[in-house]
Design a protein around this motif. Structure first.
Motif, PDB file in Angstrom:
ATOM      1  N   GLN A  67       4.489 -11.361  24.228  1.00 48.04           N
ATOM      2  CA  GLN A  67       4.214 -12.364  23.198  1.00 48.04           C
ATOM      3  C   GLN A  67       4.268 -11.770  21.795  1.00 48.04           C
ATOM      4  O   GLN A  67       4.389 -12.510  20.818  1.00 48.04           O
ATOM      5  CB  GLN A  67       2.841 -12.999  23.456  1.00 48.04           C
ATOM      6  CG  GLN A  67       2.787 -13.835  24.729  1.00 48.04           C
ATOM      7  CD  GLN A  67       1.410 -14.400  25.027  1.00 48.04           C
ATOM      8  OE1 GLN A  67       0.527 -14.376  24.175  1.00 48.04           O
ATOM      9  NE2 GLN A  67       1.223 -14.910  26.235  1.00 48.04           N
ATOM     10  N   TYR A  68       4.196 -10.452  21.690  1.00 48.31           N
ATOM     11  CA  TYR A  68       4.238  -9.776  20.389  1.00 48.31           C
ATOM     12  C   TYR A  68       5.630  -9.235  20.042  1.00 48.31           C
ATOM     13  O   TYR A  68       5.783  -8.529  19.047  1.00 48.31           O
ATOM     14  CB  TYR A  68       3.227  -8.627  20.366  1.00 48.31           C
ATOM     15  CG  TYR A  68       1.845  -9.047  19.912  1.00 48.31           C
ATOM     16  CD1 TYR A  68       1.397  -8.795  18.622  1.00 48.31           C
ATOM     17  CD2 TYR A  68       0.982  -9.712  20.776  1.00 48.31           C
ATOM     18  CE1 TYR A  68       0.134  -9.173  18.200  1.00 48.31           C
ATOM     19  CE2 TYR A  68      -0.283 -10.106  20.368  1.00 48.31           C
ATOM     20  CZ  TYR A  68      -0.700  -9.835  19.085  1.00 48.31           C
ATOM     21  OH  TYR A  68      -1.955 -10.233  18.671  1.00 48.31           O
ATOM     22  N   ASN A  69       6.629  -9.583  20.838  1.00 46.40           N
ATOM     23  CA  ASN A  69       7.971  -9.036  20.619  1.00 46.40           C
ATOM     24  C   ASN A  69       8.497  -9.269  19.211  1.00 46.40           C
ATOM     25  O   ASN A  69       9.142  -8.400  18.622  1.00 46.40           O
ATOM     26  CB  ASN A  69       8.960  -9.619  21.631  1.00 46.40           C
ATOM     27  CG  ASN A  69       8.886  -8.892  22.976  1.00 46.40           C
ATOM     28  OD1 ASN A  69       8.380  -7.772  23.041  1.00 46.40           O
ATOM     29  ND2 ASN A  69       9.365  -9.519  24.034  1.00 46.40           N
ATOM     30  N   ASP A  70       8.254 -10.455  18.679  1.00 46.99           N
ATOM     31  CA  ASP A  70       8.804 -10.810  17.368  1.00 46.99           C
ATOM     32  C   ASP A  70       7.759 -10.749  16.262  1.00 46.99           C
ATOM     33  O   ASP A  70       7.925 -11.356  15.202  1.00 46.99           O
ATOM     34  CB  ASP A  70       9.414 -12.216  17.427  1.00 46.99           C
ATOM     35  CG  ASP A  70      10.547 -12.307  18.428  1.00 46.99           C
ATOM     36  OD1 ASP A  70      11.311 -11.325  18.528  1.00 46.99           O
ATOM     37  OD2 ASP A  70      10.664 -13.349  19.115  1.00 46.99           O
ATOM     38  N   LEU A  71       6.691 -10.013  16.508  1.00 45.66           N
ATOM     39  CA  LEU A  71       5.592  -9.973  15.551  1.00 45.66           C
ATOM     40  C   LEU A  71       5.366  -8.541  15.084  1.00 45.66           C
ATOM     41  O   LEU A  71       5.450  -7.591  15.872  1.00 45.66           O
ATOM     42  CB  LEU A  71       4.313 -10.503  16.219  1.00 45.66           C
ATOM     43  CG  LEU A  71       3.249 -11.162  15.340  1.00 45.66           C
ATOM     44  CD1 LEU A  71       3.827 -12.357  14.596  1.00 45.66           C
ATOM     45  CD2 LEU A  71       2.078 -11.613  16.206  1.00 45.66           C
ATOM     46  N   GLU A  72       5.076  -8.374  13.824  1.00 45.42           N
ATOM     47  CA  GLU A  72       4.790  -7.048  13.280  1.00 45.42           C
ATOM     48  C   GLU A  72       3.301  -6.773  13.436  1.00 45.42           C
ATOM     49  O   GLU A  72       2.480  -7.131  12.590  1.00 45.42           O
ATOM     50  CB  GLU A  72       5.189  -6.999  11.800  1.00 45.42           C
ATOM     51  CG  GLU A  72       5.075  -5.611  11.192  1.00 45.42           C
ATOM     52  CD  GLU A  72       5.478  -5.568   9.732  1.00 45.42           C
ATOM     53  OE1 GLU A  72       4.893  -4.759   8.985  1.00 45.42           O
ATOM     54  OE2 GLU A  72       6.358  -6.360   9.328  1.00 45.42           O
ATOM     55  N   ALA A  73       2.971  -6.131  14.529  1.00 43.67           N
ATOM     56  CA  ALA A  73       1.570  -5.864  14.841  1.00 43.67           C
ATOM     57  C   ALA A  73       1.150  -4.513  14.272  1.00 43.67           C
ATOM     58  O   ALA A  73       1.966  -3.606  14.103  1.00 43.67           O
ATOM     59  CB  ALA A  73       1.351  -5.887  16.344  1.00 43.67           C
ATOM     60  N   SER A  74      -0.141  -4.380  14.003  1.00 46.16           N
ATOM     61  CA  SER A  74      -0.674  -3.103  13.522  1.00 46.16           C
ATOM     62  C   SER A  74      -0.763  -2.113  14.673  1.00 46.16           C
ATOM     63  O   SER A  74      -0.742  -2.484  15.858  1.00 46.16           O
ATOM     64  CB  SER A  74      -2.064  -3.309  12.922  1.00 46.16           C
ATOM     65  OG  SER A  74      -2.996  -3.643  13.942  1.00 46.16           O
ATOM     66  N   GLU A  75      -0.877  -0.838  14.325  1.00 43.46           N
ATOM     67  CA  GLU A  75      -1.009   0.199  15.351  1.00 43.46           C
ATOM     68  C   GLU A  75      -2.267  -0.027  16.188  1.00 43.46           C
ATOM     69  O   GLU A  75      -2.260   0.168  17.412  1.00 43.46           O
ATOM     70  CB  GLU A  75      -1.064   1.577  14.690  1.00 43.46           C
ATOM     71  CG  GLU A  75      -0.988   2.737  15.668  1.00 43.46           C
ATOM     72  CD  GLU A  75       0.305   2.760  16.472  1.00 43.46           C
ATOM     73  OE1 GLU A  75       0.240   3.149  17.670  1.00 43.46           O
ATOM     74  OE2 GLU A  75       1.361   2.386  15.945  1.00 43.46           O
ATOM     75  N   LEU A  76      -3.350  -0.470  15.536  1.00 45.49           N
ATOM     76  CA  LEU A  76      -4.605  -0.712  16.258  1.00 45.49           C
ATOM     77  C   LEU A  76      -4.449  -1.865  17.250  1.00 45.49           C
ATOM     78  O   LEU A  76      -4.937  -1.794  18.386  1.00 45.49           O
ATOM     79  CB  LEU A  76      -5.732  -1.018  15.266  1.00 45.49           C
ATOM     80  CG  LEU A  76      -7.122  -1.250  15.858  1.00 45.49           C
ATOM     81  CD1 LEU A  76      -7.545  -0.104  16.757  1.00 45.49           C
ATOM     82  CD2 LEU A  76      -8.142  -1.474  14.747  1.00 45.49           C
ATOM     83  N   THR A  77      -3.775  -2.927  16.843  1.00 44.77           N
ATOM     84  CA  THR A  77      -3.541  -4.053  17.760  1.00 44.77           C
ATOM     85  C   THR A  77      -2.680  -3.614  18.938  1.00 44.77           C
ATOM     86  O   THR A  77      -2.966  -3.962  20.099  1.00 44.77           O
ATOM     87  CB  THR A  77      -2.882  -5.222  17.018  1.00 44.77           C
ATOM     88  OG1 THR A  77      -3.810  -5.778  16.086  1.00 44.77           O
ATOM     89  CG2 THR A  77      -2.455  -6.319  17.983  1.00 44.77           C
ATOM     90  N   LEU A  78      -1.624  -2.848  18.688  1.00 41.83           N
ATOM     91  CA  LEU A  78      -0.753  -2.369  19.769  1.00 41.83           C
ATOM     92  C   LEU A  78      -1.527  -1.460  20.730  1.00 41.83           C
ATOM     93  O   LEU A  78      -1.341  -1.538  21.962  1.00 41.83           O
ATOM     94  CB  LEU A  78       0.445  -1.632  19.184  1.00 41.83           C
ATOM     95  CG  LEU A  78       1.437  -2.497  18.394  1.00 41.83           C
ATOM     96  CD1 LEU A  78       2.518  -1.630  17.755  1.00 41.83           C
ATOM     97  CD2 LEU A  78       2.067  -3.569  19.290  1.00 41.83           C
ATOM     98  N   GLN A  79      -2.417  -0.640  20.191  1.00 43.27           N
ATOM     99  CA  GLN A  79      -3.256   0.199  21.047  1.00 43.27           C
ATOM    100  C   GLN A  79      -4.166  -0.656  21.922  1.00 43.27           C
ATOM    101  O   GLN A  79      -4.356  -0.367  23.115  1.00 43.27           O
ATOM    102  CB  GLN A  79      -4.098   1.142  20.183  1.00 43.27           C
ATOM    103  CG  GLN A  79      -3.335   2.269  19.533  1.00 43.27           C
ATOM    104  CD  GLN A  79      -4.221   3.098  18.598  1.00 43.27           C
ATOM    105  OE1 GLN A  79      -5.451   2.941  18.587  1.00 43.27           O
ATOM    106  NE2 GLN A  79      -3.606   3.961  17.800  1.00 43.27           N
ATOM    107  N   ASN A  80      -4.721  -1.699  21.324  1.00 41.14           N
ATOM    108  CA  ASN A  80      -5.600  -2.591  22.083  1.00 41.14           C
ATOM    109  C   ASN A  80      -4.844  -3.304  23.201  1.00 41.14           C
ATOM    110  O   ASN A  80      -5.383  -3.487  24.304  1.00 41.14           O
ATOM    111  CB  ASN A  80      -6.256  -3.611  21.153  1.00 41.14           C
ATOM    112  CG  ASN A  80      -7.449  -3.033  20.409  1.00 41.14           C
ATOM    113  OD1 ASN A  80      -8.011  -2.014  20.812  1.00 41.14           O
ATOM    114  ND2 ASN A  80      -7.848  -3.681  19.325  1.00 41.14           N
TER     115      ASN A  80
END
Length: 530
Positions: A67-80
């Motif tokens: 669901q995050y493929n097209d979203l610029e997520a933060s490093e903290l969100t990606l870690q979570n």
């Protein structure tokens, strides 16, 4: 910055059910699992750890990552997101509708509560990971509840027809809304940010779910927020056994109906269960499933199945089955390693109806936490309140009570007949004794005279108060104008005002200040002077 708080029960805006829950009244204990204090999370962690399968974690992490493929997520969100596959990771969840441009302020307070509780738990239980989750209500279909927001006393509304799940709704017509809103923003650095945020969210995405995900991510990605869209085929596959059980056995209806009988002895009921608590979901369609004449049918359509056929449909297309308000909490708790659900008073009210149902299907019931509620005052408003000698408790009073109290305080005439009423009661006590000793047939006449004279005093008090209000019209106008600013439409600020009004004033310091001062386990209504 100043922070104060008052107990929820003193605000006058929360139900007896919620106030009794916060007071840990014994008569409510059967309707929830554990009270939200820091010690109880230890037991909640252990219960959820034992019950939640490793396979479910892997499916969840993979689905959310997609669901995050097209979203610029933060490093903290990606870690979570990555950590969701680990057995020592648990979620703290809040959910909300896909309101246009976040809707009322409490959208922010819900998410901040989840973020801050995750931080608090990490300090207490450092061996675990705690992930704040925003569950998007993409499958709802009540478009009229979400198609507007209030800005500076005006309603900014998106007018269009809507069918089916709102998350799949195209964003046609929002350019006109953007142009109208843009004009109201004025010219400033903060106004430009809000324009860009609205434009990027709603004019550069295809549907309401994607727009809302982008918006929530932009506001909260620095804090590791993970946004979950449960309208996902892989997540629905995980939930399919519970859907099948609902279709065949109607356990939700039976369990919740029993709970409602017990809960309704002291409190109102928030929702009533259906015999089948599921919708059938396709493009431009979200209608209830019912069982009639030995067939499963979709209301307002020609769609129907036999028992075997609907099981086949569920197996082949689990994404087409959508939980209603009774089943959605179970769906959430079945697919998330969740410890706590954070919601408003109305939400918690229907969660209290579900404990017995969760026991029946053998899913741990989460800790229920009332979200932070906040009243934001500007420095100017705080100064005016101080000069007018209006306390934090006063400002929460209903309008007439508030005015009457302040008129009595600022008037040089004492318009309070409490002493006279007490004298009157003493006099009539003596008259009742006299009637008892002489002729009891006069008791009725004495009582009638007492009522008449009390009413006369009350009417005189009201008339004098009304006259004094006219004399003090300027002062009354100032205090009512101030209360209207803080309680627009005579409701809580957080239920009416959009965050962008405050962003114009405080810019990128608004959310960090909320993160700094909101305390999810405090259990009181917070008042902030920003």
């Amino acid at each position: 910055m100043q922070q104060k708080s008052i107990p929820f029960h003193k605000t006058g805006y929360f139900s007896s059910l919620i106030c009794d829950y916060l007071a840990e009244k014994e008569n409510l204990s059967q309707f929830y699992n554990r009270f939200p204090n820091i010690e109880n999370f230890k037991h909640q962690i252990e219960e959820k750890r034992i019950s939640f399968r490793e396979q479910s974690r892997a499916v969840l992490a993979h689905a959310v990552k997609g669901q995050y493929n097209d979203l610029e997520a933060s490093e903290l969100t990606l870690q979570n997101i990555e950590s969701l596959s680990l057995e020592n990771t648990f979620t703290i969840t809040t959910g909300h509708q896909l309101n246009l441009f976040t809707g009322p302020l409490y959208f922010l307070y819900k998410i901040v509560s989840a973020i801050n509780l995750s931080k608090t738990l990490k300090k207490t239980y450092p061996e675990y990971n705690f992930v704040p989750v925003y569950w998007m209500a993409t499958e709802d279909h009540d478009f009229d509840e979400i198609n507007y927001f209030n800005f500076k006393g005006k309603k900014v509304q998106w007018n269009r027809e809507s069918q089916g799940a709102v998350g799949e709704l195209s964003l046609e017509g929002l350019e006109d809304v953007f142009n109208l809103y843009s004009q109201e923003l004025g010219i400033s650095k903060n106004a430009d940010y809000l324009r860009d945020l609205f434009n990027n969210a709603y004019l550069n995405h295809d549907n309401l779910a994607d727009a809302t995900r982008y918006l929530a991510n932009e506001l909260f990605k620095d804090y590791g927020l993970v946004i979950v869209d449960a309208n996902d085929i892989d997540l629905k596959k995980q939930f399919a056994p519970f859907v099948e059980d609902e279709l065949l056995n109607q356990n939700a209806f039976k369990s919740v109906s029993e709970t409602n009988k017990a809960l309704s002895k002291a409190y109102g009921i928030q929702v009533n269960p259906r015999e089948i608590n599921l919708f059938y979901l396709k493009e431009n369609l979200r209608e209830r499933i019912v069982f009639e004449d030995d067939l499963y049918k979709v209301l307002n359509t020609e769609i129907s199945w036999s028992k075997q056929d609907i099981q086949k449909e569920l197996f082949e297309h689990p994404e087409r089955f959508s939980p209603n308000v009774i089943m959605r909490p179970l769906y959430q708790e079945a697919i998330l390693p969740n410890l706590c659900y954070i919601g408003g008073g109305g939400e918690l009210a229907y969660w209290f109806q579900l404990k017995q149902f969760f026991n029946k299907v053998d899913i741990p019931f989460p800790i229920l936490l009332l979200r932070n509620s906040v009243l934001i005052k500007t420095e100017q408003q705080a100064d005016k309140l101080k000069k007018l000698h209006i306390s934090d408790e006063d400002i929460f009073l209903k309008r007439d009570t508030f005015i009457n109290k302040k008129v009595r305080e600022i008037s040089n005439i004492n318009i309070d007949f409490s002493t006279q009423k007490e004298h009157l009661e003493t006099q009539f006590e003596a008259l009742f004794k006299l009637a008892e000793q002489t002729d009891k047939s006069f008791l009725g006449a004495v009582k009638a005279q007492e009522i008449k004279q009390k009413k006369g005093l009350e009417n005189l008090e009201k008339r004098l108060l009304k006259a004094q209000k006219k004399t003090l019209a300027d002062q009354v106008s100032r205090i009512t104008e101030l209360q209207e600013q803080l309680f627009p439409g005579r409701s809580l600020q957080e239920r009416n005002t959009n965050f962008s009004e405050f962003y114009l004033e405080y810019g990128d310091q608004l959310i960090p200040k909320l993160i700094e001062y909101l305390e999810p386990l405090k259990g009181e209504f917070i008042i902030l002077n920003l």
